[in-house]
Write a protein that holds these residues in place. Structure first.
Motif, PDB file in Angstrom:
ATOM      1  N   GLY A 265       0.812  -1.208   0.000  1.00 46.06           N
ATOM      2  CA  GLY A 265       0.000   0.000   0.000  1.00 46.06           C
ATOM      3  C   GLY A 265       0.846   1.258   0.000  1.00 46.06           C
ATOM      4  N   PHE A 266       0.186   2.402  -0.244  1.00 44.81           N
ATOM      5  CA  PHE A 266       0.907   3.673  -0.340  1.00 44.81           C
ATOM      6  C   PHE A 266       1.544   4.061   0.997  1.00 44.81           C
ATOM      7  CE2 PHE A 266       0.959   8.401  -0.352  1.00 44.81           C
ATOM      8  CZ  PHE A 266       1.845   8.583  -1.399  1.00 44.81           C
ATOM      9  N   LEU A 267       0.946   3.680   2.083  1.00 39.04           N
ATOM     10  CA  LEU A 267       1.469   4.028   3.399  1.00 39.04           C
ATOM     11  C   LEU A 267       2.296   2.915   4.014  1.00 39.04           C
ATOM     12  CD1 LEU A 267      -1.664   5.804   4.965  1.00 39.04           C
ATOM     13  CD2 LEU A 267       0.184   6.778   3.591  1.00 39.04           C
ATOM     14  N   SER A 268       2.674   1.932   3.220  1.00 38.21           N
ATOM     15  CA  SER A 268       3.512   0.830   3.692  1.00 38.21           C
ATOM     16  C   SER A 268       4.909   0.988   3.094  1.00 38.21           C
ATOM     17  CB  SER A 268       2.901  -0.516   3.288  1.00 38.21           C
ATOM     18  OG  SER A 268       3.735  -1.593   3.680  1.00 38.21           O
ATOM     19  N   ASN A 269       5.782   1.690   3.799  1.00 38.68           N
ATOM     20  CA  ASN A 269       7.161   1.898   3.335  1.00 38.68           C
ATOM     21  C   ASN A 269       8.074   2.126   4.533  1.00 38.68           C
ATOM     22  OD1 ASN A 269       7.128   4.846   3.971  1.00 38.68           O
ATOM     23  ND2 ASN A 269       5.618   4.901   2.312  1.00 38.68           N
ATOM     24  N   SER A 270       9.354   2.156   4.268  1.00 36.42           N
ATOM     25  CA  SER A 270      10.343   2.257   5.349  1.00 36.42           C
ATOM     26  C   SER A 270      10.230   3.568   6.111  1.00 36.42           C
ATOM     27  CB  SER A 270      11.757   2.115   4.761  1.00 36.42           C
ATOM     28  OG  SER A 270      12.008   3.146   3.816  1.00 36.42           O
ATOM     29  N   PHE A 271       9.830   4.633   5.424  1.00 38.51           N
ATOM     30  CA  PHE A 271       9.744   5.933   6.086  1.00 38.51           C
ATOM     31  C   PHE A 271       8.615   5.943   7.119  1.00 38.51           C
ATOM     32  CE2 PHE A 271       8.725  10.653   5.801  1.00 38.51           C
ATOM     33  CZ  PHE A 271       9.804  11.011   6.591  1.00 38.51           C
ATOM     34  N   VAL A 272       7.476   5.452   6.731  1.00 38.80           N
ATOM     35  CA  VAL A 272       6.346   5.384   7.666  1.00 38.80           C
ATOM     36  C   VAL A 272       6.672   4.437   8.817  1.00 38.80           C
ATOM     37  CG1 VAL A 272       3.933   4.700   7.918  1.00 38.80           C
ATOM     38  CG2 VAL A 272       4.642   5.971   5.892  1.00 38.80           C
ATOM     39  N   GLU A 273       7.286   3.296   8.500  1.00 41.81           N
ATOM     40  CA  GLU A 273       7.634   2.339   9.552  1.00 41.81           C
ATOM     41  C   GLU A 273       8.616   2.959  10.546  1.00 41.81           C
ATOM     42  OE1 GLU A 273       6.242  -0.458  10.004  1.00 41.81           O
ATOM     43  OE2 GLU A 273       5.144  -0.668   8.106  1.00 41.81           O
ATOM     44  N   SER A 274       9.593   3.707  10.035  1.00 36.80           N
ATOM     45  CA  SER A 274      10.578   4.332  10.920  1.00 36.80           C
ATOM     46  C   SER A 274       9.918   5.363  11.826  1.00 36.80           C
ATOM     47  CB  SER A 274      11.687   4.992  10.090  1.00 36.80           C
ATOM     48  OG  SER A 274      12.392   4.032   9.330  1.00 36.80           O
ATOM     49  N   ASN A 275       9.010   6.147  11.266  1.00 34.87           N
ATOM     50  CA  ASN A 275       8.312   7.149  12.062  1.00 34.87           C
ATOM     51  C   ASN A 275       7.453   6.506  13.142  1.00 34.87           C
ATOM     52  OD1 ASN A 275       8.507  10.162  11.157  1.00 34.87           O
ATOM     53  ND2 ASN A 275       8.577   8.984   9.258  1.00 34.87           N
ATOM     54  N   LEU A 276       6.757   5.459  12.774  1.00 29.65           N
ATOM     55  CA  LEU A 276       5.914   4.772  13.756  1.00 29.65           C
ATOM     56  C   LEU A 276       6.757   4.175  14.877  1.00 29.65           C
ATOM     57  CD1 LEU A 276       3.347   2.986  11.393  1.00 29.65           C
ATOM     58  CD2 LEU A 276       2.956   5.000  12.809  1.00 29.65           C
ATOM     59  N   PHE A 277       7.930   3.655  14.535  1.00 30.85           N
ATOM     60  CA  PHE A 277       8.811   3.093  15.562  1.00 30.85           C
ATOM     61  C   PHE A 277       9.310   4.193  16.491  1.00 30.85           C
ATOM     62  CE2 PHE A 277      12.621   1.476  17.495  1.00 30.85           C
ATOM     63  CZ  PHE A 277      12.366   0.131  17.697  1.00 30.85           C
ATOM     64  N   LEU A 278       9.687   5.354  15.903  1.00 29.08           N
ATOM     65  CA  LEU A 278      10.193   6.452  16.722  1.00 29.08           C
ATOM     66  C   LEU A 278       9.128   6.967  17.684  1.00 29.08           C
ATOM     67  CD1 LEU A 278      12.304   8.456  14.112  1.00 29.08           C
ATOM     68  CD2 LEU A 278      13.150   7.159  16.051  1.00 29.08           C
ATOM     69  N   GLU A 279       7.874   6.923  17.263  1.00 34.16           N
ATOM     70  CA  GLU A 279       6.797   7.376  18.141  1.00 34.16           C
ATOM     71  C   GLU A 279       6.629   6.463  19.358  1.00 34.16           C
ATOM     72  OE1 GLU A 279       3.237   7.724  15.853  1.00 34.16           O
ATOM     73  OE2 GLU A 279       3.789   9.670  15.001  1.00 34.16           O
ATOM     74  N   GLU A 280       7.033   5.208  19.227  1.00 33.01           N
ATOM     75  CA  GLU A 280       6.862   4.246  20.318  1.00 33.01           C
ATOM     76  C   GLU A 280       8.193   3.742  20.858  1.00 33.01           C
ATOM     77  OE1 GLU A 280       4.597   1.185  18.493  1.00 33.01           O
ATOM     78  OE2 GLU A 280       2.750   2.367  18.371  1.00 33.01           O
ATOM     79  N   ILE A 281       9.271   4.483  20.572  1.00 30.11           N
ATOM     80  CA  ILE A 281      10.606   3.975  20.895  1.00 30.11           C
ATOM     81  C   ILE A 281      10.820   3.813  22.399  1.00 30.11           C
ATOM     82  CG2 ILE A 281      11.708   6.248  21.005  1.00 30.11           C
ATOM     83  CD1 ILE A 281      14.125   4.934  19.573  1.00 30.11           C
ATOM     84  N   GLN A 282      10.111   4.611  23.201  1.00 34.13           N
ATOM     85  CA  GLN A 282      10.308   4.538  24.650  1.00 34.13           C
ATOM     86  C   GLN A 282       9.830   3.216  25.240  1.00 34.13           C
ATOM     87  OE1 GLN A 282      12.104   6.794  25.908  1.00 34.13           O
ATOM     88  NE2 GLN A 282      12.055   8.180  24.153  1.00 34.13           N
ATOM     89  N   ILE A 283       8.919   2.550  24.558  1.00 35.30           N
ATOM     90  CA  ILE A 283       8.386   1.291  25.101  1.00 35.30           C
ATOM     91  C   ILE A 283       8.926   0.066  24.364  1.00 35.30           C
ATOM     92  CG2 ILE A 283       6.255   2.387  25.908  1.00 35.30           C
ATOM     93  CD1 ILE A 283       4.831   1.282  23.450  1.00 35.30           C
ATOM     94  N   LYS A 284       9.878   0.275  23.485  1.00 38.21           N
ATOM     95  CA  LYS A 284      10.444  -0.841  22.736  1.00 38.21           C
ATOM     96  C   LYS A 284      11.522  -1.547  23.566  1.00 38.21           C
ATOM     97  CE  LYS A 284       8.157  -0.221  18.848  1.00 38.21           C
ATOM     98  NZ  LYS A 284       7.211  -1.218  18.332  1.00 38.21           N
ATOM     99  N   GLU A 285      11.734  -2.807  23.242  1.00 44.21           N
ATOM    100  CA  GLU A 285      12.770  -3.587  23.903  1.00 44.21           C
ATOM    101  C   GLU A 285      14.157  -3.157  23.411  1.00 44.21           C
ATOM    102  OE1 GLU A 285      12.439  -5.795  26.289  1.00 44.21           O
ATOM    103  OE2 GLU A 285      10.243  -5.564  26.320  1.00 44.21           O
ATOM    104  N   PRO A 286      15.190  -3.290  24.244  1.00 43.72           N
ATOM    105  CA  PRO A 286      16.549  -2.901  23.823  1.00 43.72           C
ATOM    106  C   PRO A 286      16.991  -3.580  22.530  1.00 43.72           C
ATOM    107  CG  PRO A 286      16.498  -3.282  26.183  1.00 43.72           C
ATOM    108  CD  PRO A 286      15.150  -3.692  25.652  1.00 43.72           C
ATOM    109  N   ALA A 287      16.664  -4.859  22.374  1.00 46.56           N
ATOM    110  CA  ALA A 287      17.064  -5.576  21.152  1.00 46.56           C
ATOM    111  C   ALA A 287      16.377  -4.971  19.926  1.00 46.56           C
ATOM    112  CB  ALA A 287      16.714  -7.053  21.278  1.00 46.56           C
ATOM    113  N   GLU A 288      15.118  -4.581  20.083  1.00 45.37           N
ATOM    114  CA  GLU A 288      14.401  -3.952  18.964  1.00 45.37           C
ATOM    115  C   GLU A 288      15.022  -2.602  18.611  1.00 45.37           C
ATOM    116  OE1 GLU A 288       9.813  -5.272  19.168  1.00 45.37           O
ATOM    117  OE2 GLU A 288      10.485  -4.171  20.943  1.00 45.37           O
ATOM    118  N   LYS A 289      15.434  -1.846  19.620  1.00 47.69           N
ATOM    119  CA  LYS A 289      16.076  -0.556  19.356  1.00 47.69           C
ATOM    120  C   LYS A 289      17.393  -0.741  18.616  1.00 47.69           C
ATOM    121  CE  LYS A 289      14.168   1.710  23.484  1.00 47.69           C
ATOM    122  NZ  LYS A 289      14.492   2.394  24.763  1.00 47.69           N
ATOM    123  N   GLN A 290      18.180  -1.732  19.053  1.00 44.10           N
ATOM    124  CA  GLN A 290      19.460  -1.992  18.396  1.00 44.10           C
ATOM    125  C   GLN A 290      19.254  -2.317  16.920  1.00 44.10           C
ATOM    126  OE1 GLN A 290      22.777  -2.321  19.623  1.00 44.10           O
ATOM    127  NE2 GLN A 290      22.216  -1.356  21.558  1.00 44.10           N
TER     128      GLN A 290
END
Length: 730
Positions: A265-290
């Motif tokens: 889809g149009f909203l399924s790309n690395s840029f959107v995924e990166s932004n969504l991850f950054l919005e929730e980065i505080q609750i992510k596991e250390p391995a996921e952040k790495q």
């Protein structure tokens, strides 16, 4: 009477408007402003009561009230406000109208689909929040209602016409947009307002109009929606659902978002995924952040510059400061740093880099050394000498060869910024120890190369004390590339030697190299000898040229970049060993045959040597460890910087060729490795068989033991057998 003495509340307002910065935004005038105390940039929406109608004043007050109560990451953030009888001031985060932003980006080459995809994602999410969570209708969605902050984030604004979906309980009704602006009628859906469609039917219709204008520009008429124009193909099916004639088939904003986020889809790309991850980065596991930061480096090149500077960079700094992200943030951090000005780099990146150098994490240290070229120009000399160099020098004594090698290579960049003590004493002390004691041939080679390249930064006294002795030692090294580097070191620094030193010290050393087992080293030696002999012949024929030839001998240390005339003499030798540094069996260093036939694998074909007045390089030293076969495993722990028996460079007598010098010379305290003048014939024989040092030592011990047993047997035979009752006297 009291009103005469009353202060104007606008003058006491904590924000000021910047001149020549106004822009029309609906019934409001948008100004750039700043906080008076801190200078923080903001946007100020101003509405003048005297210039508007009663309906517009009603809308402005409604928007003012709504902005205070609505909080969402994708809705324009309220900062402060002021309401007087004459005007309304609405202070928000610093933003730019979307139409202005798109126009500015079009002049620079246009807006990429990645940026638009994330922007639409944010607006649809804000619209879904209003409709599904707050049960509100925006009623004014369009390109004029979208604003862009400095990070490129799209924010939903223009809340003038927001009303509850069931109508205002107080009975107060706000005028429709087309009642205030007649030209807004083209954005209204075709059905009547009292139709039986879903509550969001009109909102998603206007969302379709917004998508059309983002890709195609201003909408001339409603019928133009049928022409797709530049709308991407993957978005067309979903766009058509938004502007469908039947209001019941138009999707809810949440479902539209879900459909566009499906794979492909149009909203399924690395840029959107990166932004969504950054919005929730505080609750992510250390391995996921790495993992995220590792993948981020590959994606940053395609991300918008403003997004990298204002959204990714703060997250990287926070991850290092509080999240223990470690070395994994370095690569994306330096990539983002390329987008910063020199002043911004000093403020945001340099303090973090200085702190990183004090880290004990080996991965962090080696990555800093490898990427030093990207930030060295932003480091001032005070920070280098007091905060960085004291930590870097620990790498010279690290047990991991890769770190020792990277530390040596980093001196090429740090040397121009080092002070007198650090450069001429501390650094020379470590170079002396590495060149004489390091077990890795490539590191000894690189130390010699580096010394030659930074010679122009040394003071005259240090050059006279160090260069000849160090390069002479290198010519006796068992590693062929080190011997070649020693010869090339003499050649590259030929202008720093007097004719007396050339005749008495340098030429005898080079003549000994002419019988080197490796032909490449011999060729370099012959060319160097010819060059130095031409100097002596020139002075012999015309003694008046002596001053010109020796003009650089006592010269002061040159500033950075002054030695660029020969800076390429061994660049490859200093830059190619990080990934190829290998741990050999120690005895293999003495084997003269290397891959490709001698040190040809480590040195390119020589070029013409410099003449008496020419500072050009002899040749380029290349990979010094190509003959090695097994990768170095990272060692454990780190040895201390101070080592027993190592003193300041000023305390050494680097000139070991003079009488009595061996007592104070660091190199003299270390036995010469495997040279023909100090090893026995038996040892030389085993040496050329390619035995390791351990095997050679074992052979020597066995030979010594046999000799001792033979001597005991001779003494016993000479004394004869002991008689019964006789005392043993020995």
């Amino acid at each position: 009477m009291w009103s005469f003495f009353a202060r104007d509340p606008v003058k006491d307002f904590a924000y000021e408007l910047l001149p020549d910065s106004q822009e029309k935004s609906g019934i409001w005038t948008l100004h750039r402003g700043k906080r008076k105390t801190t200078g923080e940039p903001v946007s100020v929406f101003v509405y003048e009561v005297a210039q508007g109608t009663e309906q517009q004043t009603q809308l402005a007050k409604a928007a003012f009230k709504r902005m205070k109560t609505l909080r969402h990451p994708n809705i324009l953030a309220y900062v402060d406000g002021l309401e007087t009888e004459k005007s309304l001031y609405l202070v928000t985060e610093q933003v730019t109208p979307l139409a202005v932003h798109l126009k500015a980006r079009a002049e620079k080459g246009g807006v990429g689909e990645l940026e638009i995809s994330w922007g639409l994602h944010q607006i649809v999410k804000a619209l879904s929040f209003l409709i599904n969570d707050c049960h509100l209708l925006h009623n004014n969605l369009g390109i004029w209602a979208v604003f862009v902050d400095r990070a490129g984030e799209w924010k939903l604004g223009a809340l003038d016409h927001v009303v509850p979906e069931q109508g205002d309980p107080s009975g107060v009704s706000l005028p429709a947009p087309k009642a205030v602006y007649p030209d807004m009628e083209k954005y209204d859906p075709p059905e009547m307002s009292n139709s039986s469609g879903e509550k969001w039917a009109g909102e998603v219709w206007r969302l379709g109009c917004l998508i059309w204008e983002v890709f195609n520009g201003p909408l001339p008429r409603t019928s133009s929606l049928r022409s797709l124009g530049k709308i991407p193909k993957v978005l067309v099916p979903h766009y058509c659902e938004l502007v469908g004639a039947n209001p019941r088939t138009r999707p809810n904003p949440a479902r539209f978002l879900q459909n566009c986020r499906a794979p492909g889809g149009f909203l399924s790309n690395s840029f959107v995924e990166s932004n969504l991850f950054l919005e929730e980065i505080q609750i992510k596991e250390p391995a996921e952040k790495q993992q995220f930061f590792q993948d981020l480096s590959d994606n940053l090149d395609s991300f918008p510059e403003d997004f990298c500077k204002h959204k990714v960079l703060p997250q990287l700094l926070t991850a290092f400061e509080f999240g223990n992200a470690g070395a994994v943030v370095l690569t994306p951090l330096f990539k983002v740093g390329k987008f910063l000005s020199a002043e911004e780099y000093q403020q945001k990146i340099i303090p973090v880099i200085v702190k990183m150098f004090s880290s004990t994490d080996r991965a962090m240290r080696i990555r800093l050394l490898q990427q030093m070229e990207q930030f060295i120009q932003y480091l001032n000399e005070a920070a280098v000498n007091s905060q960085i160099f004291p930590h870097v020098v620990h790498g010279f004594t690290d047990t991991n060869p890769a770190i020792r090698e990277q530390t040596v290579k980093s001196m090429l960049l740090l040397a121009p910024k080092l002070n007198e003590t650090n450069l001429n004493q501390e650094l020379m002390r470590h170079f002396a120890r590495l060149q004489a004691r390091d077990e890795q041939g490539p590191i000894r080679c690189n130390t010699t190369v580096c010394l030659g390249k930074i010679a122009s930064y040394l003071n005259a006294g240090t050059r006279q004390r160090v260069l000849i002795s160090a390069f002479s030692r290198a010519t006796k090294d068992p590693f062929p590339a080190s011997r070649s580097a020693g010869v090339l070191g003499f050649a590259a620094t030929h202008n720093y030697y007097s004719v007396t030193e050339i005749a008495a010290r340098i030429l005898p050393t080079l003549c000994a190299v002419t019988v080197d087992p490796d032909k490449s080293v011999r060729d370099q030696a012959f060319k160097a000898i010819k060059s130095f002999l031409s100097k002596l012949e020139t002075v012999s024929e015309d003694p008046s040229k002596l001053a010109e030839i020796e003009k650089d001998v006592a010269s002061c240390a040159q500033p950075a970049g002054a030695s660029s005339s020969w800076a390429g003499w061994a660049v490859t030798g200093m830059s190619s060993l990080t990934s190829k540094l290998i741990r050999n069996a120690p005895g293999t260093e003495g084997v003269t045959g290397t891959e490709g036939g001698g040190p040809a694998a480590n040195a390119t074909s020589p070029t013409t040597p410099p003449s008496a007045s020419d500072g050009a390089p002899f040749s380029s030293l290349t990979q010094a460890s190509r003959s090695s076969t097994s990768m170095v495993k990272e060692g454990q722990g780190q040895s201390s910087a101070g080592e027993e028996g190592v003193r300041l460079a000023s305390e050494y007598n680097w000139d070991s060729t003079t009488k009595g010098a061996s007592q104070n010379d660091l190199f003299a305290s270390v036995s010469q490795r495997n040279t023909a003048t100090t090893m026995s014939l038996t040892f030389w024989f085993y040496f050329h068989l390619g035995l390791s040092k351990a095997e050679l030592s074992k052979k020597k011990r066995e030979e010594r033991r046999k000799e001792l047993e033979a001597k005991r047997a001779e003494r016993k035979a000479a004394k004869g057998p002991l008689k019964l009752g006789a005392r043993k006297l020995d």
